[in-house]
Design an enzyme around this catalytic site. Structure first.
Site, short mmCIF file in Angstrom:
data_model
loop_
_atom_site.label_atom_id
_atom_site.label_comp_id
_atom_site.label_asym_id
_atom_site.label_seq_id
_atom_site.Cartn_x
_atom_site.Cartn_y
_atom_site.Cartn_z
CB CYS A 11 -0.90 -0.03 1.23
SG CYS A 11 -1.67 1.55 1.62
CD GLU A 12 -0.05 5.28 -4.05
OE1 GLU A 12 -0.71 6.33 -4.17
OE2 GLU A 12 0.54 4.73 -5.01
CG HIS A 13 -2.44 5.66 0.83
ND1 HIS A 13 -3.52 4.98 0.30
CD2 HIS A 13 -2.22 6.72 0.02
CE1 HIS A 13 -3.92 5.61 -0.79
NE2 HIS A 13 -3.17 6.66 -0.98
CG HIS A 14 -0.91 3.23 5.93
ND1 HIS A 14 -2.10 3.22 5.24
CD2 HIS A 14 -1.05 4.18 6.89
CE1 HIS A 14 -2.93 4.11 5.77
NE2 HIS A 14 -2.32 4.70 6.77
CD GLN B 201 -7.37 -4.80 -4.69
OE1 GLN B 201 -7.16 -4.78 -3.47
NE2 GLN B 201 -8.29 -5.59 -5.23
CG HIS C 91 -5.86 -3.68 1.03
ND1 HIS C 91 -5.36 -2.63 0.29
CD2 HIS C 91 -6.58 -4.43 0.16
CE1 HIS C 91 -5.77 -2.74 -0.96
NE2 HIS C 91 -6.51 -3.84 -1.06
CB CYS D 279 -3.21 -0.25 5.32
SG CYS D 279 -4.18 -0.46 3.82
#
Length: 248
Positions: free
Chosen positions: A138-141, A179, A207, A209
């Site tokens: 995940c590019e956010h976490h 995704q 996920h 996250c």
């Protein structure tokens, strides 16, 4: 207005408008709050992976060295004792893993070359490759996304080696991802490689996250899809879903 600014503004609560109750602007706190919300909502800005123009001017060896130095700093900030034998090599292992393994799909030099063959059998039905295991982040976490990809296409005169479909999935998975974007990237790449307008991609993933932080739901998965050409027709799409057993 830039796209990022548009996304941030669209997520800003109406009753705040970027101000405290006393009318004083508080952009820093609002931006921090909005970035948190964007991460939890899995907002993506484009189906292209956001990369700087100079992303590959530095060699992999240099990137590994720089990441190792900075990850060592992160571990020290957290209070870990890097003189311990178990932890001493961790910064280098993490840096090497980032560049050579889990984020290797960022580098276009690692993109799989297509192996195409003439469709000598004149096979004009869909070809389905299902249950392709993939691991992404995940590019956010920067925590794992993992699951199964199901891919199909209808030949327009060329067929691709089956292992190349797996490699394409792996290539686009091995980068910080959302995704939805990952699904589109795989679909569009297969269209381009095969010169066909009929491609289907369905991805079913867990996920970390979601399961290891935030809501901490360990049971849910996320399903995304990409359909083009004949797969936009209900009968063809349902046939594909029947093959991968997701139309129940």
């Amino acid at each position: 207005m830039k796209q990022r600014e548009t996304l941030l503004n669209s997520l800003r609560p109406n009753n705040m408008n970027g101000k405290h109750k006393n009318g004083v602007h508080n952009h820093k706190n609002n931006d921090k709050m909005n970035m948190e919300e964007m991460g939890d909502e899995h907002v993506a800005s484009s189906y292209e992976t956001p990369l700087r123009e100079d992303a590959f001017e530095v060699s992999d060896d240099t990137k590994i060295k720089l990441i190792e130095e900075r990850f060592r700093e992160i571990m020290e900030i957290m209070g870990l004792d890097l003189s311990d034998d178990s932890l001493n090599g961790t910064p280098h292992r993490v840096a090497k893993m980032y560049i050579k393994e889990i984020f290797s799909g960022l580098n276009p030099a690692n993109k799989p070359a297509p192996t195409l063959f003439e469709n000598v059998y004149k096979y004009n039905e869909m070809l389905v490759e299902k249950d392709i295991t993939f691991f992404s982040n995940c590019e956010h976490h920067f925590v794992p996304i993992y699951g199964k990809a199901h891919v199909a296409y209808i030949s327009s005169g060329k067929v691709i080696g089956l292992s190349k479909i797996n490699r394409i999935v792996q290539y686009f998975s091995r980068r910080p991802q959302v995704q939805e974007r990952l699904t589109i990237q795989i679909g569009k790449e297969l269209e381009k490689m095969l010169d066909t307008g009929s491609v289907a991609v369905v991805m079913d993933a867990a996920h970390m996250c979601v399961s290891s932080r935030g809501i901490q739901d360990t049971n849910s998965t996320t399903v995304t899809s990409y359909y083009s050409g004949k797969f936009q027709e209900e009968a063809t799409r349902n046939e594909f879903l029947k093959y991968i057993e997701m139309n129940k």
